[in-house]
Write a protein that holds these residues in place. Structure first.
Motif, PDB file in Angstrom:
ATOM      1  N   ASP A 170      40.127 -16.493  15.758  1.00 35.75           N
ATOM      2  CA  ASP A 170      39.019 -15.600  16.077  1.00 35.75           C
ATOM      3  C   ASP A 170      38.074 -15.390  14.898  1.00 35.75           C
ATOM      4  N   VAL A 171      38.342 -16.007  13.774  1.00 34.23           N
ATOM      5  CA  VAL A 171      37.673 -15.680  12.507  1.00 34.23           C
ATOM      6  C   VAL A 171      36.771 -16.827  12.066  1.00 34.23           C
ATOM      7  N   ALA A 172      35.673 -16.487  11.406  1.00 37.66           N
ATOM      8  CA  ALA A 172      34.796 -17.479  10.783  1.00 37.66           C
ATOM      9  C   ALA A 172      34.292 -16.918   9.459  1.00 37.66           C
ATOM     10  N   THR A 193      23.661 -16.714   4.102  1.00 43.82           N
ATOM     11  CA  THR A 193      22.343 -16.125   3.863  1.00 43.82           C
ATOM     12  C   THR A 193      22.254 -14.640   4.204  1.00 43.82           C
ATOM     13  N   ILE A 194      23.362 -14.024   4.611  1.00 46.64           N
ATOM     14  CA  ILE A 194      23.326 -12.600   4.969  1.00 46.64           C
ATOM     15  C   ILE A 194      24.442 -11.853   4.266  1.00 46.64           C
ATOM     16  N   ASN A 195      24.342 -10.522   4.286  1.00 50.27           N
ATOM     17  CA  ASN A 195      25.360  -9.699   3.632  1.00 50.27           C
ATOM     18  C   ASN A 195      26.411  -9.227   4.648  1.00 50.27           C
ATOM     19  N   PRO A 196      27.511  -8.638   4.186  1.00 53.07           N
ATOM     20  CA  PRO A 196      28.573  -8.231   5.119  1.00 53.07           C
ATOM     21  C   PRO A 196      28.141  -7.214   6.171  1.00 53.07           C
ATOM     22  N   VAL A 197      27.230  -6.314   5.826  1.00 51.62           N
ATOM     23  CA  VAL A 197      26.756  -5.342   6.824  1.00 51.62           C
ATOM     24  C   VAL A 197      26.043  -6.068   7.958  1.00 51.62           C
ATOM     25  N   GLU A 198      25.176  -7.008   7.610  1.00 51.42           N
ATOM     26  CA  GLU A 198      24.488  -7.800   8.635  1.00 51.42           C
ATOM     27  C   GLU A 198      25.489  -8.636   9.425  1.00 51.42           C
ATOM     28  N   ALA A 199      26.461  -9.205   8.727  1.00 49.45           N
ATOM     29  CA  ALA A 199      27.470 -10.030   9.403  1.00 49.45           C
ATOM     30  C   ALA A 199      28.277  -9.208  10.397  1.00 49.45           C
ATOM     31  N   ALA A 200      28.599  -7.966  10.038  1.00 44.23           N
ATOM     32  CA  ALA A 200      29.394  -7.114  10.925  1.00 44.23           C
ATOM     33  C   ALA A 200      28.649  -6.754  12.199  1.00 44.23           C
ATOM     34  N   SER A 201      27.327  -6.862  12.179  1.00 45.13           N
ATOM     35  CA  SER A 201      26.544  -6.529  13.362  1.00 45.13           C
ATOM     36  C   SER A 201      26.570  -7.629  14.413  1.00 45.13           C
ATOM     37  N   LEU A 228      28.362 -13.485  20.287  1.00 47.68           N
ATOM     38  CA  LEU A 228      29.255 -14.214  21.186  1.00 47.68           C
ATOM     39  C   LEU A 228      28.893 -13.954  22.641  1.00 47.68           C
ATOM     40  N   THR A 229      28.496 -12.729  22.967  1.00 47.87           N
ATOM     41  CA  THR A 229      28.051 -12.435  24.327  1.00 47.87           C
ATOM     42  C   THR A 229      26.843 -13.285  24.693  1.00 47.87           C
ATOM     43  N   ALA A 230      25.853 -13.321  23.811  1.00 46.96           N
ATOM     44  CA  ALA A 230      24.659 -14.117  24.072  1.00 46.96           C
ATOM     45  C   ALA A 230      25.000 -15.595  24.189  1.00 46.96           C
ATOM     46  N   TRP A 231      25.851 -16.090  23.292  1.00 50.59           N
ATOM     47  CA  TRP A 231      26.232 -17.506  23.309  1.00 50.59           C
ATOM     48  C   TRP A 231      26.952 -17.863  24.606  1.00 50.59           C
ATOM     49  N   GLN A 232      27.903 -17.041  24.994  1.00 49.62           N
ATOM     50  CA  GLN A 232      28.689 -17.352  26.189  1.00 49.62           C
ATOM     51  C   GLN A 232      27.867 -17.212  27.461  1.00 49.62           C
ATOM     52  N   GLY A 248      36.433 -18.073  17.279  1.00 47.48           N
ATOM     53  CA  GLY A 248      36.009 -18.397  15.929  1.00 47.48           C
ATOM     54  C   GLY A 248      35.151 -19.643  15.855  1.00 47.48           C
ATOM     55  N   ASP A 249      35.416 -20.645  16.705  1.00 51.20           N
ATOM     56  CA  ASP A 249      34.603 -21.860  16.705  1.00 51.20           C
ATOM     57  C   ASP A 249      33.163 -21.549  17.090  1.00 51.20           C
ATOM     58  N   GLN A 250      32.973 -20.721  18.103  1.00 53.33           N
ATOM     59  CA  GLN A 250      31.614 -20.338  18.485  1.00 53.33           C
ATOM     60  C   GLN A 250      30.949 -19.522  17.381  1.00 53.33           C
ATOM     61  N   LEU A 251      31.715 -18.671  16.707  1.00 51.98           N
ATOM     62  CA  LEU A 251      31.142 -17.915  15.587  1.00 51.98           C
ATOM     63  C   LEU A 251      30.659 -18.844  14.483  1.00 51.98           C
ATOM     64  N   ARG A 252      31.375 -19.944  14.268  1.00 48.24           N
ATOM     65  CA  ARG A 252      30.930 -20.901  13.247  1.00 48.24           C
ATOM     66  C   ARG A 252      29.601 -21.543  13.648  1.00 48.24           C
ATOM     67  N   GLN A 253      29.420 -21.833  14.925  1.00 49.94           N
ATOM     68  CA  GLN A 253      28.145 -22.392  15.378  1.00 49.94           C
ATOM     69  C   GLN A 253      27.032 -21.358  15.263  1.00 49.94           C
ATOM     70  N   ILE A 254      27.346 -20.119  15.564  1.00 49.34           N
ATOM     71  CA  ILE A 254      26.377 -19.036  15.398  1.00 49.34           C
ATOM     72  C   ILE A 254      26.017 -18.867  13.927  1.00 49.34           C
ATOM     73  N   SER A 255      27.019 -18.943  13.057  1.00 53.67           N
ATOM     74  CA  SER A 255      26.792 -18.830  11.615  1.00 53.67           C
ATOM     75  C   SER A 255      25.817 -19.900  11.133  1.00 53.67           C
ATOM     76  N   ALA A 256      25.981 -21.115  11.643  1.00 51.55           N
ATOM     77  CA  ALA A 256      25.085 -22.203  11.248  1.00 51.55           C
ATOM     78  C   ALA A 256      23.650 -21.910  11.677  1.00 51.55           C
ATOM     79  N   LEU A 257      23.479 -21.306  12.858  1.00 52.43           N
ATOM     80  CA  LEU A 257      22.129 -20.957  13.311  1.00 52.43           C
ATOM     81  C   LEU A 257      21.523 -19.860  12.439  1.00 52.43           C
ATOM     82  N   VAL A 258      22.360 -18.929  11.980  1.00 52.97           N
ATOM     83  CA  VAL A 258      21.869 -17.887  11.072  1.00 52.97           C
ATOM     84  C   VAL A 258      21.390 -18.511   9.764  1.00 52.97           C
TER      85      VAL A 258
END
Length: 331
Positions: free
Chosen positions: A107-109, A114-122, A128-132, A282-292
């Motif tokens: 579940d983890v990525a 390019t962002i800070n932990p506060v932004e990442a936590a948001s 994931l909802t938008a992606w799915q 977690g795999d989808q989060l990694r793809q989202i991370s790349a888009l960020v």
């Protein structure tokens, strides 16, 4: 350790001392730096989802986290102490309103560079909802017409960006004061929900992402083209969800009854209705991370609260009018 819990459904969130997280072989232990606050947290506390997300009280609440790995299970291969990570822990293992949490490594990525932990936590739950909804379920293609309700909110602000990245023509509902904000995110058509009726203004849409339910969902069916799909994240749950979630027969029967009206309306109009309760991935989060990191998605943090103010952070969701997400910072 310190955490924020509710003791019974519909009772207030409060601070408590709870046991340290139990670590499994596939778990990473994360020291929280920030935790996102979601409508799902409030719906869970209020007991709205207890038939489909049953938890034994008291419950440590919280579905989003960003922080530092401080321990790993014996079988973990993808992470090491010191890694900066973010996650939406899977259902049954939530509890990010705490100083530490054990999360299945699946579940983890890693946090986008390019962002800070506060932004990442948001990001995790809403992204994931938008992606799915848009990628997995909707399979949105360039040129398709997508309507995203509540475009200035947590899910909406990310879904607009993702739909625009996918090449869709994006419409959204928002207040007049947020019109320029949602246009900047990528919306081409903005309907002021206070003065305009989106059903009168829009037609022929391929996909609607509805976060409001009720009459808004019913009207959303009528702006779809034949064969189009409305995806609801507020409900009602549908039989396909109940089957996939392996809910017991009585709950399945109840869910079929709750969604019968909207499913009947969809069939009559020649369109589709699907309920989505996002899943940790977690795999989808990694793809989202790349888009960020590529600049295609940017987190939107409306307001931050200190860890001590976690109950107030949850209450802030009810006031509305926030652009993006509320985030709690953990000392």
């Amino acid at each position: 350790m310190r955490a924020f819990v509710f003791d019974k459904y519909q009772q207030p969130l409060h601070a408590a001392d709870v046991a340290e997280p139990a670590m499994g072989d596939h778990d990473v232990l994360v020291r929280a730096v920030a935790a996102g606050v979601n409508q799902l947290d409030e719906k869970l506390r209020a007991g709205e989802f207890k038939a489909i997300l049953p938890y034994r009280t008291p419950v440590v609440l919280g579905h989003d986290v960003a922080g530092t790995v401080i321990g790993t299970g014996a079988s973990v291969t993808g992470f090491a102490p010191g890694d900066q990570v973010f996650a939406r822990p899977r259902d049954g293992r939530i509890g990010t309103f705490a100083e530490r949490i054990a999360i299945d490594e699946a579940d983890v990525a890693r946090i986008p560079a390019t962002i800070n932990p506060v932004e990442a936590a948001s990001l995790p739950l809403v992204a994931l909802t938008a992606w799915q909804a848009l990628v997995v379920r909707g399979r949105v293609q360039p040129g398709q017409k997508v309507l995203i309700h509540a475009g200035a909110g947590g899910v909406g602000s990310i879904a607009i960006q993702l739909a625009a990245h996918l090449g869709a023509h994006v419409a959204t509902t928002a207040s007049a004061q947020n019109a320029d904000f949602v246009r900047d995110l990528g919306a081409e058509v903005v309907i002021d929900y206070r003065t305009q009726d989106f059903e009168r203004e829009l037609s022929g849409y391929d996909l609607v992402l509805d976060s409001l339910g009720g009459e808004n969902l019913e009207k959303s069916l009528r702006v779809l083209r034949p064969g189009g799909t409305a995806i609801g994240i507020s409900g009602p749950p549908d039989p396909a969800f109940a089957k996939a979630a392996n809910l017991n027969p009585l709950v399945r029967l109840a869910i079929a009854g709750l969604s019968r009206k909207i499913r009947r309306q969809a069939r009559r109009l020649g369109v589709n209705y699907e309920f989505l309760l996002m899943a940790a991935d977690g795999d989808q989060l990694r793809q989202i991370s790349a888009l960020v990191d590529a600049g295609a998605l940017r987190p939107v943090v409306a307001r931050t609260f200190s860890f001590d103010e976690t109950p107030q952070a949850l209450e802030a969701l009810a006031t509305g009018g926030l652009r993006g997400k509320v985030v709690v910072t953990v000392p």
